[in-house]
Design an enzyme around this catalytic site. Structure first.
Site, PDB file in Angstrom:
ATOM      1  N   ASP A  69       3.676  84.805  34.572  1.00  0.00           N
ATOM      2  CA  ASP A  69       3.380  84.310  35.914  1.00  0.00           C
ATOM      3  C   ASP A  69       2.011  83.633  35.878  1.00  0.00           C
ATOM      4  O   ASP A  69       1.464  83.386  34.809  1.00  0.00           O
ATOM      5  CB  ASP A  69       3.418  85.461  36.931  1.00  0.00           C
ATOM      6  CG  ASP A  69       2.228  86.397  36.766  1.00  0.00           C
ATOM      7  OD1 ASP A  69       1.504  86.278  35.751  1.00  0.00           O
ATOM      8  OD2 ASP A  69       2.003  87.232  37.645  1.00  0.00           O
TER       9      ASP A  69
ATOM     10  N   LYS B 241      10.896  84.279  33.986  1.00  0.00           N
ATOM     11  CA  LYS B 241       9.934  85.247  34.535  1.00  0.00           C
ATOM     12  C   LYS B 241      10.665  86.318  35.351  1.00  0.00           C
ATOM     13  O   LYS B 241      10.489  87.521  35.117  1.00  0.00           O
ATOM     14  CB  LYS B 241       8.910  84.531  35.425  1.00  0.00           C
ATOM     15  CG  LYS B 241       7.855  85.466  35.969  1.00  0.00           C
ATOM     16  CD  LYS B 241       7.051  84.866  37.082  1.00  0.00           C
ATOM     17  CE  LYS B 241       7.765  85.052  38.389  1.00  0.00           C
ATOM     18  NZ  LYS B 241       6.987  84.752  39.580  1.00  0.00           N
TER      19      LYS B 241
END
Ligand code: SF4
Length: 219
Positions: free
Chosen positions: A143, A124
């Site tokens: 996320d 991420k």
């Protein structure tokens, strides 16, 4: 028939969200890839707004990777305390900075493979740094918002972020990978909230399997 396929639906989601959210990029404040890396590490389990309150003073004090690498651990912890999980984050920032200095000549690396070697950096964070910091598209940052929306919109049945990202990368054309994180996060914050999604008036309602299930259950 093609309209019901997942790739076609994901194209429609993207088109509709692009009209709703014409901006782009992370809401974190930064002016270079190192600042973005630090802000993204800090943003875990926190909000971008909270991180944007911490980082101006931090970025004034620590300008280069070597500054973080040489930081006094307790001082750095105190400076980022309000981001939560500050001990771990301070440890990761110092360790990542040390590695950047020792192995990457002081500059944040520009490839997914290299970024993933930095302490505290998973896909991420690496995707955000690559996409927003360098304009390099290597994947889709997953996320909590992206994870929730991918599930509700029927784009992935997985719960592991790496697998969700893999599903999204298969469904969404590569040219949209850089934008889709921003679009899903924007929609997740504004409309498709975790507790009470605002389905009435949502631009995706006619395509949303989650809403269809809710209506069916209410009948
Ligand atoms: S219809 Fe509801 S659940 Fe579906 S995307 Fe919109 S807000 Fe989220």
């Amino acid at each position: 028939m093609e309209k019901n396929t997942r790739p076609e639906r994901s194209r429609q989601f993207t088109r509709r969200l692009e009209k709703e959210y014409p901006g782009r990029g992370t809401a974190l404040d930064y002016s270079n890839p190192l600042e973005l890396l630090v802000a993204t590490i800090l943003s875990a389990q926190s909000t971008d707004r909270q991180i944007n309150k911490i980082t101006p003073a931090l970025f004034r004090k620590y300008r280069k990777a070597r500054d973080y690498a040489a930081a006094d651990p307790e001082k750095l912890e105190a400076e980022i305390r309000s981001s939560g999980f500050y001990r771990n984050k301070a440890k990761n920032i110092r360790a990542a900075a040390k590695k950047i200095v020792e192995e990457f000549g002081g500059g944040v690396p520009r490839t997914m493979e290299e970024l993933l070697t930095l302490p505290g950096v998973a896909r991420k964070t690496a995707n955000i740094v690559l996409n927003d910091g360098f304009g390099v598209v290597a994947g889709i940052a997953v996320d909590t918002h992206v994870k929730r929306l991918a599930g509700r919109l029927g784009l992935s049945e997985e719960t592991n972020p790496v697998r969700i990202e893999r599903d999204l990368m298969q469904l969404i054309p590569e040219k949209d990978w850089g934008r889709v994180n921003y679009l899903l996060i924007s929609h997740g914050r504004a409309v498709c909230r975790a507790r009470k999604p605002l389905c009435q008036g949502c631009v995706l309602s006619s395509l949303c399997p989650y809403l269809k299930d809710r209506i069916r259950l209410d009948l």
